[in-house]
Design an enzyme around this catalytic site. Structure first.
Site, mmCIF file in Angstrom:
data_model
loop_
_atom_site.group_PDB
_atom_site.id
_atom_site.type_symbol
_atom_site.label_atom_id
_atom_site.label_comp_id
_atom_site.label_asym_id
_atom_site.label_seq_id
_atom_site.Cartn_x
_atom_site.Cartn_y
_atom_site.Cartn_z
ATOM 1 N N TYR A 483 -5.125 -7.531 -1.706
ATOM 2 C CA TYR A 483 -4.047 -6.519 -1.652
ATOM 3 C C TYR A 483 -4.345 -5.410 -2.655
ATOM 4 C CZ TYR A 483 0.342 -4.124 -1.416
ATOM 5 O OH TYR A 483 1.290 -3.136 -1.246
ATOM 6 N N SER A 563 -1.231 -3.507 4.922
ATOM 7 C CA SER A 563 -0.597 -2.359 4.285
ATOM 8 C C SER A 563 -1.584 -1.725 3.305
ATOM 9 C CB SER A 563 0.701 -2.793 3.607
ATOM 10 O OG SER A 563 1.486 -1.680 3.260
ATOM 11 N N ASP A 646 6.446 0.720 13.462
ATOM 12 C CA ASP A 646 6.256 0.728 12.015
ATOM 13 C C ASP A 646 6.612 2.112 11.476
ATOM 14 O OD1 ASP A 646 5.450 0.534 9.381
ATOM 15 O OD2 ASP A 646 3.561 -0.471 9.830
ATOM 16 N N HIS A 681 6.673 -3.034 10.106
ATOM 17 C CA HIS A 681 5.672 -3.247 9.059
ATOM 18 C C HIS A 681 5.480 -4.715 8.704
ATOM 19 C CE1 HIS A 681 2.971 -1.405 6.224
ATOM 20 N NE2 HIS A 681 3.505 -2.055 5.195
#
Length: 708
Positions: A483, A563, A646, A681
């Site tokens: 991430y 993301s 999204d 999302h």
């Protein structure tokens, strides 16, 4: 993508065929990609001519038939290929089993009533449950599974009033960020007429007398749609029950800084509202609103966004805060609101771990610290004097503490990579916890979790968790999860998807790369803005380490992130495609030169930089996944996942990126785009739809790493 487990007999149910990363590409049918029109859009920016041939894919598919047809064709192509994968059926069956257990959240006690959410296992959405007393019978208050035929309407944020008579809750549509807020009368089981629309990035906080609640939102979009248009003007409002939304009071707004986000809480005694304001990354400011005085006067305690500040609670007129000012891993301070010349007084100095949470419970200050990404919970007296520690059941992640300063009873959760979430009831004065609820899941005792540290390009030591079966000792197909952004820490959590991979004989690696918050502000700052390349270097070094140490098979490393993590995957693959055999970027920010032009993208400038600033522009151009595809290099197999609704990272990012991949000469491995409908999302996605997505991701990675 972190959460559940397996039984010891699984090797008989799912025979393992270890191919050590070797694949037979000729065994799969060739893919004919849908045709993608190229336009001649070129912009001159800071001396660079920037071609953007797929800008037309930014158009809203609901209004542009060409975009809608392109989406449908891409998704058909991807799903036809994914349906042919040999491991798909078995992964789907196993994931269904791994998700099929009761999941509860830690309860919130109000007026003797205990409120929490529960999903029995495979229901589309979790329900809101109430008990009279912590151990009373369950009563279903809100069941969002009845709200829509396809399960895409979800219960979002919720909060019970002080006396437990009312519950304010948000309704989420198709995974989007907009909320409609309603109110439930608990005794009658009936909804009030109150309705608040266009809430977004919000908390729900009741006034102590139950007269109304605080919430955050943006002005209604001009066309009354949840479009990709930029949003600005976030504000905290107060809705008085029985009144129209048009009469809601604006409690806090910054019209001169329209791209700030503001959220509110109310202190246990109901005297103050504490408002947290942030540009989205890098820092925040606290504002205290005195609800006991006419006009609700407010006082902003810090005037800049140089450091993170958060209000923990109040003891009388002393507000307790966590801050990174003067402490990269955070410290705890107090501020006397009654003193005209007050300054911040340190209660708990910076510790050897990173402060991740702090609450006031039962006359104590209870603080959770990450020590090398593992939770330790420490107790303090209200004056900051150390008062022991909270015993945890093992190495993992504790959090979601629920309780009050005046109440001795509290609740918290505990989880780890190989431990499903348990909810603990905590006696604060006795410092003893007992299990209040646990998942009925059998964990394969062969699964082990270890932590290692590896050197990145500049020598920085980066922590990495490894999850594998004890009997898998040689190089194996490996899934690397990343991430690395917004100061968000990737902590040990239970995951059906990761465990489904491990039980088949694979290895999971979770790299805590720079840009996250694992070691506080310095770790975050070292992976954002002009230092973002460190995040990619950490990922590439992780891949090289996994292979050099004989953990990952030579041709068997997959990388996954969503993301901000999706962007990390795209950039790392562009820079070193030779390291990876498969890549799974999900809902990623892929066009780094135009991200600020859609929905809340302007909030990301403090994380990535401003494309309108020359230095930032040159940095962004250097790693933007859409702009940096290296034609002529041999790329891994890539499965891009996104969702049509999204409204946080608009799907155009993924569309343009995939179009660029498919147009380039990258070798014979597939580059596919999977698009969920009526989804956003990630939050609020129905469980069956989530299982389908995870199944495709695992089957794809298994095919191209040689796991199956």
């Amino acid at each position: 993508m972190l959460g559940t487990a397996l039984a010891t007999a699984l090797s008989r149910l799912f025979p393992i065929r270890m191919a050590q990363g070797q694949t037979t590409e000729a065994a799969m049918p060739a893919i004919t990609y849908p045709e993608t029109r190229r336009s001649d859009v070129v912009e001159e920016r800071f001396g660079h001519r920037i071609a953007d041939p797929y800008r037309w894919l930014e158009n809203d598919a609901r209004r542009d038939r060409e975009v809608a047809a392109w989406m449908a064709a891409q998704d058909r192509t991807a799903r036809a290929y994914l349906a042919s994968l040999p491991a798909r059926e078995s992964f789907h069956a196993r994931l269904t089993t791994l998700f099929d257990h009761e999941r509860l959240t830690a309860p919130q006690q109000r007026g003797g009533r205990y409120f929490f959410t529960r999903n029995a296992g495979l229901a589309n959405q979790a329900m809101l449950i109430m008990r009279e007393g912590a151990d009373g019978p369950d009563r279903v208050l809100i069941d969002p599974n009845a709200w829509s035929s396809d399960g895409t309407r979800a219960l979002a944020e919720w909060s019970a009033s002080e006396d437990g008579r009312l519950v304010a809750f948000g309704v989420q549509e198709s995974g989007g960020d907009w909320r409609t807020i309603r109110v439930l009368d608990v005794a009658r089981g009936a909804f009030l007429e109150d309705e608040v629309r266009w809430a977004r990035f919000t908390t729900l906080a009741w006034a102590k007398d139950g007269s109304g609640f605080f919430y955050s939102g943006f002005p209604a979009p001009a066309d009354d749609t949840r479009s990709a248009a930029p949003v600005g003007g976030h504000a905290v409002h107060f809705h008085a029950l029985g009144t129209a939304q048009a009469q809601d009071r604006v409690v806090h707004a910054t019209p001169d800084q329209p791209h700030l986000v503001h959220v509110a809480t109310v202190t246990d005694d109901g005297r103050y509202a504490a408002i947290f304001s942030s540009p989205g990354s890098g820092g925040s400011t606290p504002t205290i609103v005195d609800l006991s005085r006419p006009g609700w006067p407010s006082r902003t305690l810090v005037s800049n966004f140089d450091h993170f500040w958060a209000v923990i609670g109040c003891v009388g007129t002393n507000v307790i805060l966590a801050t990174q000012q003067g402490a990269a891993r955070s410290r705890i301070v107090s501020f006397d609101l009654a003193a005209a010349d007050a300054d911040f007084v340190e209660l708990v100095p910076e510790q050897d771990g990173t402060l991740s949470d702090a609450v006031l419970l039962g006359g104590r200050l209870v603080a959770s610290y990450m020590v090398d990404v593992k939770t330790e919970v420490r107790r303090y007296r209200l004056d900051g004097t150390p008062d022991g520690a909270v015993a945890l059941p093992g190495i993992g992640t504790a959090g979601a503490f629920r309780g009050r300063l005046a109440d001795n009873e509290a609740f918290f959760t505990f989880t780890s990579f190989n431990a499903p979430t348990t909810i603990h009831r905590y006696d604060v004065s006795a410092n003893v916890s007992t299990i209040w609820a646990k998942a009925d899941v059998t964990i394969d005792p062969r699964i082990v979790v270890k932590q290692r540290f590896y050197a990145s390009k500049d020598g920085t030591q980066v922590p990495m968790f490894l999850l594998r079966r004890a009997d898998i000792t040689g190089p194996a197909p490996t899934m690397l999860h990343v991430y690395g952004g917004y100061g968000i820490s990737v902590v040990p959590m239970y995951s059906p998807a990761l465990l489904a991979w491990v039980e088949r004989g694979g290895v999971v690696a979770v790299a805590n790369i720079r840009g996250g918050g694992e070691y506080g502000k310095a770790w975050h700052d070292a992976g954002r803005l002009l230092a973002k390349q460190n995040s990619f270097d950490d990922v590439i070094a992780a891949g090289e380490y996994l292979k050099a140490e004989g953990i990952a098979a030579p041709n068997g490393l997959a990388i996954q992130g969503s993301s901000n993590g999706g962007m990390i995957v795209g950039a790392a693959v562009n820079q070193r495609p030779d390291v990876f055999s498969a890549a799974l970027p999900g809902v990623g920010v892929m066009d780094m030169l135009r991200f600020d032009r859609f929905t809340g993208g302007r909030l990301w400038v403090n994380e990535f930089g401003d494309p309108a600033d020359e230095a930032d522009f040159r940095n962004l151009l250097g790693y933007s996944p859409y702009h940096s595809v290296r034609s002529g290099a041999a790329y891994p197999a890539i499965l891009v996942t996104t969702a049509e609704a999204d409204d946080r990272v608009v799907p155009a990012h993924s569309f343009k990126y995939v179009a660029a991949l498919q147009a380039a000469d990258l070798g014979d491995r597939p580059r596919l785009l999977r698009i969920d409908t009526r989804a956003g999302h990630g939050t609020g996605k129905p469980i069956p739809q989530l299982i389908e997505e995870l199944t495709d991701m695992l089957a794809f990675a298994a095919r191209w790493t040689g796991l199956v």
